[in-house]
Write a protein that holds these residues in place. Structure first.
Motif, mmCIF file in Angstrom:
data_model
loop_
_atom_site.group_PDB
_atom_site.id
_atom_site.type_symbol
_atom_site.label_atom_id
_atom_site.label_comp_id
_atom_site.label_asym_id
_atom_site.label_seq_id
_atom_site.Cartn_x
_atom_site.Cartn_y
_atom_site.Cartn_z
ATOM 1 N N VAL A 237 0.840 -1.207 0.000
ATOM 2 C CA VAL A 237 0.000 0.000 0.000
ATOM 3 C C VAL A 237 0.872 1.253 0.000
ATOM 4 N N LEU A 238 1.903 1.260 0.819
ATOM 5 C CA LEU A 238 2.776 2.441 0.912
ATOM 6 C C LEU A 238 3.513 2.688 -0.405
ATOM 7 N N ILE A 239 3.877 1.618 -1.108
ATOM 8 C CA ILE A 239 4.535 1.774 -2.408
ATOM 9 C C ILE A 239 3.605 2.443 -3.410
ATOM 10 N N SER A 240 2.308 2.114 -3.320
ATOM 11 C CA SER A 240 1.341 2.606 -4.304
ATOM 12 C C SER A 240 0.961 4.066 -4.085
ATOM 13 N N ILE A 241 1.125 4.568 -2.874
ATOM 14 C CA ILE A 241 0.635 5.918 -2.551
ATOM 15 C C ILE A 241 1.250 7.007 -3.434
ATOM 16 N N PRO A 242 2.589 7.065 -3.620
ATOM 17 C CA PRO A 242 3.143 8.150 -4.464
ATOM 18 C C PRO A 242 2.577 8.163 -5.874
ATOM 19 N N VAL A 243 2.386 6.984 -6.468
ATOM 20 C CA VAL A 243 1.861 6.917 -7.831
ATOM 21 C C VAL A 243 0.433 7.433 -7.885
ATOM 22 N N VAL A 244 -0.388 7.021 -6.913
ATOM 23 C CA VAL A 244 -1.792 7.452 -6.892
ATOM 24 C C VAL A 244 -1.883 8.960 -6.672
ATOM 25 N N VAL A 245 -1.100 9.481 -5.744
ATOM 26 C CA VAL A 245 -1.136 10.916 -5.448
ATOM 27 C C VAL A 245 -0.701 11.733 -6.664
ATOM 28 N N LEU A 246 0.383 11.288 -7.327
ATOM 29 C CA LEU A 246 0.862 12.016 -8.505
ATOM 30 C C LEU A 246 -0.193 12.016 -9.607
ATOM 31 N N TYR A 247 -0.831 10.871 -9.814
ATOM 32 C CA TYR A 247 -1.847 10.803 -10.873
ATOM 33 C C TYR A 247 -3.045 11.689 -10.548
ATOM 34 N N LEU A 248 -3.498 11.657 -9.293
ATOM 35 C CA LEU A 248 -4.652 12.472 -8.923
ATOM 36 C C LEU A 248 -4.340 13.965 -9.069
ATOM 37 N N CYS A 249 -3.118 14.366 -8.738
ATOM 38 C CA CYS A 249 -2.750 15.789 -8.824
ATOM 39 C C CYS A 249 -2.666 16.254 -10.282
ATOM 40 N N LEU A 250 -2.238 15.361 -11.177
ATOM 41 C CA LEU A 250 -2.001 15.764 -12.571
ATOM 42 C C LEU A 250 -2.971 15.086 -13.530
ATOM 43 N N GLN A 251 -4.103 14.600 -12.997
ATOM 44 C CA GLN A 251 -5.036 13.832 -13.820
ATOM 45 C C GLN A 251 -5.527 14.619 -15.025
ATOM 46 N N LYS A 252 -5.888 15.892 -14.827
ATOM 47 C CA LYS A 252 -6.443 16.700 -15.915
ATOM 48 C C LYS A 252 -5.427 16.835 -17.058
ATOM 49 N N TYR A 253 -4.195 17.200 -16.697
ATOM 50 C CA TYR A 253 -3.164 17.379 -17.719
ATOM 51 C C TYR A 253 -2.842 16.047 -18.392
ATOM 52 N N PHE A 254 -2.846 14.960 -17.604
ATOM 53 C CA PHE A 254 -2.529 13.644 -18.158
ATOM 54 C C PHE A 254 -3.553 13.241 -19.206
ATOM 55 N N GLU A 255 -4.835 13.434 -18.902
ATOM 56 C CA GLU A 255 -5.887 13.065 -19.863
ATOM 57 C C GLU A 255 -5.831 13.962 -21.099
ATOM 58 N N ASP A 256 -5.570 15.255 -20.901
ATOM 59 C CA ASP A 256 -5.454 16.163 -22.046
ATOM 60 C C ASP A 256 -4.302 15.751 -22.948
ATOM 61 N N GLY A 257 -3.174 15.408 -22.335
ATOM 62 C CA GLY A 257 -2.000 15.032 -23.112
ATOM 63 C C GLY A 257 -2.181 13.725 -23.848
ATOM 64 N N MET A 258 -2.878 12.767 -23.218
ATOM 65 C CA MET A 258 -3.088 11.473 -23.861
ATOM 66 C C MET A 258 -4.031 11.579 -25.055
ATOM 67 N N THR A 259 -4.993 12.496 -24.991
ATOM 68 C CA THR A 259 -5.968 12.615 -26.077
ATOM 69 C C THR A 259 -5.534 13.613 -27.144
ATOM 70 N N SER A 260 -4.602 14.499 -26.824
ATOM 71 C CA SER A 260 -4.127 15.464 -27.819
ATOM 72 C C SER A 260 -3.427 14.743 -28.947
ATOM 73 N N GLY A 261 -3.784 15.106 -30.172
ATOM 74 C CA GLY A 261 -3.136 14.483 -31.321
ATOM 75 C C GLY A 261 -3.731 13.155 -31.712
ATOM 76 N N SER A 262 -4.739 12.696 -30.922
ATOM 77 C CA SER A 262 -5.342 11.402 -31.258
ATOM 78 C C SER A 262 -6.352 11.525 -32.383
ATOM 79 N N VAL A 263 -6.882 12.762 -32.606
ATOM 80 C CA VAL A 263 -7.863 12.973 -33.665
ATOM 81 C C VAL A 263 -7.241 13.855 -34.728
ATOM 82 N N LYS A 264 -7.105 13.352 -35.896
ATOM 83 C CA LYS A 264 -6.505 14.128 -36.995
ATOM 84 C C LYS A 264 -7.606 14.723 -37.854
#
Length: 264
Positions: A237-264
């Motif tokens: 559980v302790l190993i997983s916490i940094p990854v979960v926290v980082l994703y939750l903090c940057l979720q919006k930017y992560f989703e925007d970046g993953m979808t950018s450029g996907s539609v031509k």
């Protein structure tokens, strides 16, 4: 109109039900992991793991490897994506395809050649024995994503910058980099995930206890606490916490970046 409205409501309800079922499916292992981590001594399992003298060393090793990997992957990805997307290079299509073949090669298939290289160079128990291979395995995906993102940026911006006297590197630094914020977040998160969660390479190349990473902590606690599964799962559980926290903090930017450029 009423029939269409009812049909839309049914579709929405069905989609919601399906998404809830999928979310429950993915959340179930996490819930089980947390429940098992509280067996026996409850929260004392977490205290025992956190106060173990080797835990800070494991975290430090993983932080050093992750930080170096993120910096290298980010810089190489940015420069390579810029070159492949905006510069005129000879045979750049062939070079790009050669790099992208890395997406189809599983890391396990290369473990023997990597072992031979690391052994011949005497790099066992050195950070670079992990940083180099992790960067190599991460770069094809981040390069593909970043190139597609930069392809969508208009070339007129660079033309205008060059008319104003900017060279290629200055145009990248002052024009493209500020526009690539969503893509940059994805590259950082992807680099962090690949380096923080790496287990097999660390198991092979990090032999000394003081050089082990945080992903090897459960194995370390298995040897230390034997059948005390509560403490072993508390470490997970302790190993997983940094990854979960980082994703939750940057979720919006992560989703925007993953979808950018996907539609031509």
């Amino acid at each position: 109109m009423l029939t269409q409205s009812k049909s839309k409501a049914k579709t929405t309800a069905l989609a919601q039900l399906l998404l809830t079922a999928l979310a429950a499916l993915f959340a179930a292992p996490l819930a089980i992991m947390i429940a098992v981590s509280l067996q026996g001594e409850g929260l004392a399992n977490y205290a025992a793991v956190l106060t173990h003298p080797m835990i800070p060393r494991f975290f430090l090793n993983s932080l050093i490897i992750s930080a170096c990997t993120i910096v290298l992957v980010f810089c190489i990805t940015l420069l390579a994506a810029y070159a492949f997307s905006k510069l005129e290079l000879p045979a750049k299509g062939v070079l790009l395809n050669l790099i992208l073949t890395g997406l189809m090669i599983p890391s396990v298939a290369l473990i023997v050649p990597l072992f031979v290289i690391v052994k011949s160079l005497g790099l066992f128990n050195y950070y670079f024995s992990l940083i180099g291979p992790i960067c190599a395995f991460t770069l094809p995906f981040t390069l593909l994503l970043s190139k597609n993102f930069m392809d969508d940026l208009p070339n007129q911006l660079l033309d205008a910058a060059r008319i104003d006297g900017c060279g290629s590197f200055k145009a990248l630094l002052f024009i493209l980099v500020p526009l690539c914020k969503p893509m940059s977040v994805v590259v950082v998160i992807w680099g962090f995930l690949n380096s923080w969660n790496e287990y097999f390479l660390a198991l092979v190349f990090m032999r000394k206890e003081s050089m082990q990473t945080i992903t090897q902590a459960p194995q370390f606690f298995t040897d230390t606490y034997s059948s005390d599964t509560g403490k072993i799962f508390a470490a997970l559980v302790l190993i997983s916490i940094p990854v979960v926290v980082l994703y939750l903090c940057l979720q919006k930017y992560f989703e925007d970046g993953m979808t950018s450029g996907s539609v031509k």
